[in-house]
Write a protein that holds these residues in place. Sequence first.
Motif, short mmCIF file in Angstrom:
data_model
loop_
_atom_site.label_atom_id
_atom_site.label_comp_id
_atom_site.label_asym_id
_atom_site.label_seq_id
_atom_site.Cartn_x
_atom_site.Cartn_y
_atom_site.Cartn_z
N VAL A 26 0.84 -1.21 0.00
CA VAL A 26 0.00 0.00 0.00
C VAL A 26 0.87 1.25 0.00
O VAL A 26 0.63 2.20 -0.77
CB VAL A 26 -0.96 0.00 1.21
CG1 VAL A 26 -1.62 1.35 1.40
CG2 VAL A 26 -2.01 -1.09 1.05
N VAL A 27 1.89 1.28 0.84
CA VAL A 27 2.75 2.46 0.94
C VAL A 27 3.54 2.68 -0.35
O VAL A 27 3.67 3.82 -0.82
CB VAL A 27 3.69 2.35 2.16
CG1 VAL A 27 4.80 3.38 2.11
CG2 VAL A 27 2.89 2.51 3.44
N ALA A 28 4.05 1.62 -0.96
CA ALA A 28 4.81 1.77 -2.20
C ALA A 28 3.92 2.33 -3.30
O ALA A 28 4.31 3.28 -4.00
CB ALA A 28 5.38 0.42 -2.63
N GLU A 29 2.74 1.77 -3.47
CA GLU A 29 1.83 2.25 -4.51
C GLU A 29 1.39 3.69 -4.25
O GLU A 29 1.31 4.50 -5.17
CB GLU A 29 0.63 1.32 -4.63
CG GLU A 29 1.02 -0.04 -5.21
CD GLU A 29 -0.12 -1.04 -5.22
OE1 GLU A 29 -1.18 -0.79 -4.57
OE2 GLU A 29 0.05 -2.09 -5.86
N ASP A 30 1.14 4.01 -2.99
CA ASP A 30 0.74 5.37 -2.64
C ASP A 30 1.87 6.37 -2.90
O ASP A 30 1.64 7.47 -3.40
CB ASP A 30 0.30 5.43 -1.17
CG ASP A 30 -0.24 6.79 -0.79
OD1 ASP A 30 -1.16 7.28 -1.48
OD2 ASP A 30 0.26 7.37 0.20
N THR A 31 3.10 5.97 -2.59
CA THR A 31 4.25 6.84 -2.83
C THR A 31 4.42 7.13 -4.32
O THR A 31 4.64 8.28 -4.72
CB THR A 31 5.54 6.21 -2.26
OG1 THR A 31 5.37 6.01 -0.85
CG2 THR A 31 6.75 7.10 -2.51
N LEU A 32 4.27 6.11 -5.15
CA LEU A 32 4.37 6.32 -6.59
C LEU A 32 3.25 7.22 -7.10
O LEU A 32 3.48 8.10 -7.93
CB LEU A 32 4.34 4.97 -7.32
CG LEU A 32 5.54 4.07 -7.10
CD1 LEU A 32 5.32 2.72 -7.74
CD2 LEU A 32 6.82 4.72 -7.62
N ARG A 33 2.06 7.01 -6.58
CA ARG A 33 0.91 7.82 -7.01
C ARG A 33 1.11 9.29 -6.62
O ARG A 33 0.83 10.18 -7.40
CB ARG A 33 -0.37 7.26 -6.38
CG ARG A 33 -1.65 7.81 -6.93
CD ARG A 33 -2.90 7.08 -6.46
NE ARG A 33 -2.85 6.34 -5.21
CZ ARG A 33 -2.63 5.01 -5.12
NH1 ARG A 33 -2.40 4.30 -6.20
NH2 ARG A 33 -2.62 4.43 -3.94
N ARG A 34 1.61 9.54 -5.40
CA ARG A 34 1.84 10.92 -4.96
C ARG A 34 2.93 11.61 -5.76
O ARG A 34 2.98 12.84 -5.81
CB ARG A 34 2.17 10.96 -3.47
CG ARG A 34 0.93 10.82 -2.60
CD ARG A 34 1.23 11.00 -1.13
NE ARG A 34 1.85 9.77 -0.62
CZ ARG A 34 3.01 9.72 0.03
NH1 ARG A 34 3.68 10.82 0.28
NH2 ARG A 34 3.50 8.57 0.43
N GLN A 35 3.81 10.84 -6.37
CA GLN A 35 4.88 11.42 -7.20
C GLN A 35 4.39 11.66 -8.63
O GLN A 35 5.17 12.04 -9.49
CB GLN A 35 6.08 10.47 -7.24
CG GLN A 35 6.75 10.27 -5.91
CD GLN A 35 7.55 11.48 -5.48
OE1 GLN A 35 8.02 12.24 -6.31
NE2 GLN A 35 7.70 11.66 -4.20
N ASP A 36 3.09 11.39 -8.88
CA ASP A 36 2.51 11.53 -10.22
C ASP A 36 3.26 10.70 -11.26
O ASP A 36 3.44 11.12 -12.39
CB ASP A 36 2.47 13.00 -10.67
CG ASP A 36 1.45 13.80 -9.88
OD1 ASP A 36 0.43 13.23 -9.47
OD2 ASP A 36 1.69 15.00 -9.66
N LEU A 37 3.68 9.53 -10.85
CA LEU A 37 4.39 8.64 -11.75
C LEU A 37 3.38 7.69 -12.38
O LEU A 37 2.67 6.97 -11.68
CB LEU A 37 5.46 7.86 -10.98
CG LEU A 37 6.41 7.03 -11.81
CD1 LEU A 37 7.14 7.91 -12.82
CD2 LEU A 37 7.42 6.36 -10.90
#
Length: 108
Positions: free
Chosen positions: A35-46
């Motif tokens: 969850v944290v990895a996917e959320d981090t990527l999403r917040r980076q607009d990647l």
Amino acid sequence: RVVMAGGAVEQAAAAAAREASRARDPATAHARAVVVAEDTLRRQDLDCRDVSVNVDVSGFAQPVGTSGTVRATVSCAVDLRGLGVPGVPGQRTLEASAASALDRYRSR
């Protein structure tokens, strides 16, 4: 774009490993890391075409009082077609790993 995406993948792996190391059991560690990895990527607009998060939770098998670690590996296939640069492939898969120590005296 590739350099920025690589940094985002590294941040996602580090955040995932850190979050997994805070869990009390392997199943929770794995779930939280994803969850944290996917959320981090999403917040980076990647914009990842494929995201893979692998979490090595074997450190939880170590007895209390001994060192243990968790490792998270995050991969992301980044779309490069919009760059319009000749010779650049349509996508590139970026991967990063990070490890985080488990508290040796906390129950596992």
